[in-house]
Design a protein around this motif. Structure first.
Motif, PDB file in Angstrom:
ATOM      1  N   ILE A  41       0.945  -1.005   0.077  1.00 43.81           N
ATOM      2  CA  ILE A  41      -0.076  -0.163   0.024  1.00 43.81           C
ATOM      3  C   ILE A  41       0.814   1.044  -0.091  1.00 43.81           C
ATOM      4  O   ILE A  41       1.925   1.190   0.875  1.00 43.81           O
ATOM      5  N   PHE A  42       0.652   2.168  -0.885  1.00 48.21           N
ATOM      6  CA  PHE A  42       1.172   3.242  -0.970  1.00 48.21           C
ATOM      7  C   PHE A  42       0.349   4.791  -0.991  1.00 48.21           C
ATOM      8  O   PHE A  42      -0.900   4.499  -1.029  1.00 48.21           O
ATOM      9  N   ASP A  43       0.954   5.652  -0.220  1.00 51.82           N
ATOM     10  CA  ASP A  43       0.263   7.014  -0.147  1.00 51.82           C
ATOM     11  C   ASP A  43       0.361   7.913  -1.445  1.00 51.82           C
ATOM     12  O   ASP A  43       1.061   7.266  -2.523  1.00 51.82           O
ATOM     13  N   ARG A  44      -0.221   9.203  -1.484  1.00 49.89           N
ATOM     14  CA  ARG A  44      -0.261   9.743  -2.920  1.00 49.89           C
ATOM     15  C   ARG A  44       1.215  10.008  -3.430  1.00 49.89           C
ATOM     16  O   ARG A  44       1.324  10.211  -4.455  1.00 49.89           O
ATOM     17  N   ASP A  45       2.123  10.116  -2.253  1.00 50.76           N
ATOM     18  CA  ASP A  45       3.615  10.650  -2.646  1.00 50.76           C
ATOM     19  C   ASP A  45       4.288   9.463  -3.205  1.00 50.76           C
ATOM     20  O   ASP A  45       5.519   9.444  -3.599  1.00 50.76           O
ATOM     21  N   GLY A  46       3.664   8.107  -3.174  1.00 55.50           N
ATOM     22  CA  GLY A  46       4.486   6.981  -3.500  1.00 55.50           C
ATOM     23  C   GLY A  46       5.126   6.312  -2.609  1.00 55.50           C
ATOM     24  O   GLY A  46       5.987   5.281  -2.530  1.00 55.50           O
ATOM     25  N   GLN A  47       4.815   6.919  -1.261  1.00 59.54           N
ATOM     26  CA  GLN A  47       5.750   6.050  -0.078  1.00 59.54           C
ATOM     27  C   GLN A  47       5.084   5.046   0.286  1.00 59.54           C
ATOM     28  O   GLN A  47       3.750   4.774   0.587  1.00 59.54           O
ATOM     29  N   LYS A  48       5.607   3.831   0.602  1.00 64.33           N
ATOM     30  CA  LYS A  48       5.083   2.558   0.882  1.00 64.33           C
ATOM     31  C   LYS A  48       4.619   2.525   2.377  1.00 64.33           C
ATOM     32  O   LYS A  48       5.377   2.823   3.413  1.00 64.33           O
ATOM     33  N   VAL A  49       3.558   2.496   2.767  1.00 65.29           N
ATOM     34  CA  VAL A  49       3.021   2.493   4.214  1.00 65.29           C
ATOM     35  C   VAL A  49       2.692   1.155   4.759  1.00 65.29           C
ATOM     36  O   VAL A  49       2.382   0.907   5.908  1.00 65.29           O
ATOM     37  N   PHE A  50       2.558   0.153   3.918  1.00 62.93           N
ATOM     38  CA  PHE A  50       2.215  -1.170   4.297  1.00 62.93           C
ATOM     39  C   PHE A  50       2.896  -2.066   3.176  1.00 62.93           C
ATOM     40  O   PHE A  50       2.761  -2.038   2.036  1.00 62.93           O
ATOM     41  N   GLU A  51       3.387  -3.375   3.676  1.00 64.22           N
ATOM     42  CA  GLU A  51       3.790  -4.511   3.087  1.00 64.22           C
ATOM     43  C   GLU A  51       3.711  -5.823   3.671  1.00 64.22           C
ATOM     44  O   GLU A  51       4.308  -5.928   4.700  1.00 64.22           O
ATOM     45  N   GLN A  52       2.955  -6.755   3.045  1.00 60.81           N
ATOM     46  CA  GLN A  52       2.819  -8.002   3.896  1.00 60.81           C
ATOM     47  C   GLN A  52       2.596  -9.189   2.852  1.00 60.81           C
ATOM     48  O   GLN A  52       1.973  -8.916   1.842  1.00 60.81           O
ATOM     49  N   THR A  53       3.251 -10.408   3.162  1.00 59.72           N
ATOM     50  CA  THR A  53       3.010 -11.608   2.374  1.00 59.72           C
ATOM     51  C   THR A  53       2.285 -12.439   3.350  1.00 59.72           C
ATOM     52  O   THR A  53       2.397 -12.391   4.387  1.00 59.72           O
ATOM     53  N   ASN A  54       1.377 -13.066   2.907  1.00 57.65           N
ATOM     54  CA  ASN A  54       0.409 -13.905   3.599  1.00 57.65           C
ATOM     55  C   ASN A  54      -0.545 -12.984   4.388  1.00 57.65           C
ATOM     56  O   ASN A  54      -0.680 -12.990   5.386  1.00 57.65           O
ATOM     57  N   TYR A  55      -1.285 -12.036   3.459  1.00 58.28           N
ATOM     58  CA  TYR A  55      -2.078 -10.965   4.259  1.00 58.28           C
ATOM     59  C   TYR A  55      -3.197 -11.467   4.870  1.00 58.28           C
ATOM     60  O   TYR A  55      -4.066 -12.630   4.424  1.00 58.28           O
ATOM     61  N   GLN A  56      -3.646 -10.878   6.133  1.00 61.85           N
ATOM     62  CA  GLN A  56      -4.681 -11.625   6.743  1.00 61.85           C
ATOM     63  C   GLN A  56      -5.790 -10.869   7.019  1.00 61.85           C
ATOM     64  O   GLN A  56      -6.579 -10.883   7.856  1.00 61.85           O
ATOM     65  N   ASN A  57      -5.948  -9.894   5.959  1.00 64.47           N
ATOM     66  CA  ASN A  57      -7.077  -9.052   6.153  1.00 64.47           C
ATOM     67  C   ASN A  57      -7.142  -8.214   7.428  1.00 64.47           C
ATOM     68  O   ASN A  57      -8.260  -8.246   8.202  1.00 64.47           O
ATOM     69  N   ASP A  58      -6.085  -7.654   7.870  1.00 66.75           N
ATOM     70  CA  ASP A  58      -6.040  -7.016   9.137  1.00 66.75           C
ATOM     71  C   ASP A  58      -5.526  -5.607   9.141  1.00 66.75           C
ATOM     72  O   ASP A  58      -5.053  -5.076  10.193  1.00 66.75           O
ATOM     73  N   TRP A  59      -5.423  -5.055   8.028  1.00 63.73           N
ATOM     74  CA  TRP A  59      -4.763  -3.611   7.997  1.00 63.73           C
ATOM     75  C   TRP A  59      -6.001  -2.382   8.318  1.00 63.73           C
ATOM     76  O   TRP A  59      -6.988  -2.689   7.610  1.00 63.73           O
ATOM     77  N   GLN A  60      -5.795  -1.532   9.286  1.00 63.61           N
ATOM     78  CA  GLN A  60      -6.400  -0.872   9.793  1.00 63.61           C
ATOM     79  C   GLN A  60      -6.097   0.521   9.494  1.00 63.61           C
ATOM     80  O   GLN A  60      -6.599   1.758  10.107  1.00 63.61           O
ATOM     81  N   GLY A  61      -5.262   0.952   8.273  1.00 62.81           N
ATOM     82  CA  GLY A  61      -5.233   2.350   7.844  1.00 62.81           C
ATOM     83  C   GLY A  61      -3.871   2.670   8.798  1.00 62.81           C
ATOM     84  O   GLY A  61      -4.015   4.152   9.305  1.00 62.81           O
ATOM     85  N   THR A  62      -2.868   1.931   9.240  1.00 60.01           N
ATOM     86  CA  THR A  62      -1.742   2.395  10.356  1.00 60.01           C
ATOM     87  C   THR A  62      -0.715   2.162   9.284  1.00 60.01           C
ATOM     88  O   THR A  62      -0.324   1.582   8.276  1.00 60.01           O
ATOM     89  N   TYR A  63       0.351   3.066  10.005  1.00 56.76           N
ATOM     90  CA  TYR A  63       1.970   2.816   9.351  1.00 56.76           C
ATOM     91  C   TYR A  63       2.725   2.980  10.482  1.00 56.76           C
ATOM     92  O   TYR A  63       2.793   3.962  11.271  1.00 56.76           O
ATOM     93  N   LYS A  64       3.438   2.130  10.762  1.00 57.83           N
ATOM     94  CA  LYS A  64       4.295   2.018  11.987  1.00 57.83           C
ATOM     95  C   LYS A  64       3.334   2.195  13.303  1.00 57.83           C
ATOM     96  O   LYS A  64       3.747   2.931  14.071  1.00 57.83           O
ATOM     97  N   HIS A  65       2.442   1.539  13.336  1.00 55.28           N
ATOM     98  CA  HIS A  65       1.473   1.595  14.533  1.00 55.28           C
ATOM     99  C   HIS A  65       0.888   3.144  14.739  1.00 55.28           C
ATOM    100  O   HIS A  65       0.221   3.213  15.870  1.00 55.28           O
ATOM    101  N   ASP A  66       0.849   3.719  13.739  1.00 53.46           N
ATOM    102  CA  ASP A  66       0.465   5.047  14.070  1.00 53.46           C
ATOM    103  C   ASP A  66      -0.958   5.195  12.832  1.00 53.46           C
ATOM    104  O   ASP A  66      -0.629   4.638  11.748  1.00 53.46           O
ATOM    105  N   GLN A  67      -1.639   5.877  13.180  1.00 56.01           N
ATOM    106  CA  GLN A  67      -3.027   6.084  12.132  1.00 56.01           C
ATOM    107  C   GLN A  67      -2.598   6.992  11.154  1.00 56.01           C
ATOM    108  O   GLN A  67      -2.086   8.022  11.398  1.00 56.01           O
TER     109      GLN A  67
END
Length: 393
Positions: free
Chosen positions: A336-362
């Motif tokens: 997942i990337f933000d508008r600036d192209g910065q990667k805010v999330f990456e996961q292999t074997n995704y568990q449908n558990d992303w809540q819109g956070t990056y490094k535990h920050d909203q």
């Protein structure tokens, strides 16, 4: 013999023997006419002689014929008595069970099997009597009987022999199963080729030739008709309803039991991860079982359903970003990337558990972009799109 005065002495001659008593008794060895001489002598030596013919009548030679019979049948008797001269005036039978007859040829029905001492007495025209005694046999009759189980077509109908006979007489058997087949076994199992009602017959035969038979009805049940439905093809991760059917079923059982929501209903939902052949086995009211198969073919076409909105506001609705079927591709990588192209999330074997956070920050509300890629699948199968993050706060 008499004399006017004095005493007499006697001398008898029977031809082969003599006697000196006044009134002898003599047993002739054979029948016939014999000249018997008597000489009387006084005490003064005076003698007189007389000869008379004495007839010895023949005894009957008593005999009869009889053959062993089976219980329930009359025993036949036929006299075979002979006599050298003269004739037989009468006969008297004693059947050994308190019954009798005077007929030269007769029959008698015994109430029970066994061996009876039967006597025949014959009397000649001159009143001479003789008899003979012979054993007469009434053989026991088998009582044929059996139990038979109904069975489903293709399974064994069991025939259990319960025949009996008095004593230890061995029995042999002949089975007729009502479909043209037979057996000589004591108890037997038989598989009918066609469903229906059958009349089975058992004949029990003793070593003395006495037999009994019995016929009973049994059934080979028709197998229930079952359909597991038509084969189908779905994408990996999709669900499909199986369409099992039977008009006679009282119990359904699907196998294998994996990736199926209910194995005991005719129309379960399945979500196999690979091509799977399901077997539907049903049981009818007679306990008969029949099966049919259906194949669900899985297309490994990387089909995903990706939600484009996530609202992690804690209301229990859409709090996590969901990708339907991602659980079937544990090697897939989600970015997942933000508008600036910065990667805010990456996961292999995704568990449908992303809540819109990056490094535990909203992360702030807005639009984000995802890439889902599959190992060894090529970029053509990648998924790309946008996600709207909205916290409703």
């Amino acid at each position: 013999s008499t004399v006017s005065s004095g005493n007499l002495s006697y001398n008898w001659n029977f031809g082969t023997s003599t006697a000196t008593v006044q009134n002898p008794v003599y047993l002739f060895a054979n029948p016939g006419t014999y000249n018997v001489r008597l000489i009387t002598t006084t005490n003064n030596g005076c003698t007189d002689t007389i000869t008379k013919a004495v007839t010895v009548f023949p005894l009957p030679f008593v005999d009869y014929t009889n053959s062993p019979v089976c219980d329930g049948l009359p025993s036949s008797f036929s006299e075979k008595t002979t006599i050298s001269t003269g004739s037989i005036a009468s006969y008297a039978w004693d059947f050994g069970d308190g019954s009798s007859s005077t007929s030269p040829i007769t029959s008698h029905q015994y109430l029970n099997p066994g061996t009876y001492s039967v006597k025949l007495k014959a009397t000649s025209g001159q009143g001479c009597v003789n008899d003979t005694v012979k054993p007469v046999t009434v053989n026991p009759l088998p009582v044929a009987n059996f139990t038979a189980t109904d069975a489903c077509l293709g399974l064994t109908n069991v025939f259990t022999n319960t025949s009996t006979i008095l004593g230890s007489t061995p029995l042999t058997y002949t089975w007729s199963f009502g479909d043209g087949t037979t057996s000589a076994l004591t108890s037997v199992g038989h598989i009918y080729a066609n469903a229906g009602m059958y009349s089975a017959k058992l004949v029990a035969l003793s070593g003395k030739g006495c037999s009994d038979s019995i016929v009973k009805s049994l059934e080979a049940f028709e197998l229930p008709v079952v359909s597991a439905g038509k084969d189908t093809t779905i994408s990996k991760g999709d669900e499909v309803e199986l369409n099992g059917y039977s008009a006679a079923a009282i119990h359904y059982a699907w196998t294998p039991t994996t990736f199926i929501n209910n194995t005991t209903v005719p129309n379960p939902i399945v979500r196999p991860e690979e091509t799977t052949t399901y077997t539907l086995t049903l049981t009818d009211m007679n306990g008969c079982k029949n099966s049919n198969i259906v194949t669900v073919t899985i297309l490994d076409n990387f089909k995903l359903l990706i939600y484009n909105v996530v609202t992690p506001d804690g209301d229990g609705k859409n709090d996590y970003w969901k990708i339907v079927n991602i659980d079937l591709y544990p090697d897939a990588t989600v970015q997942i990337f933000d508008r600036d192209g910065q990667k805010v999330f990456e996961q292999t074997n995704y568990q449908n558990d992303w809540q819109g956070t990056y490094k535990h920050d909203q992360l702030p509300d807005g639009t984000y972009y995802y890439i889902v890629s599959f190992a060894n699948a090529g970029k053509a199968n990648n998924y790309k799109g946008s996600i709207t993050l909205l916290r409703n706060k």
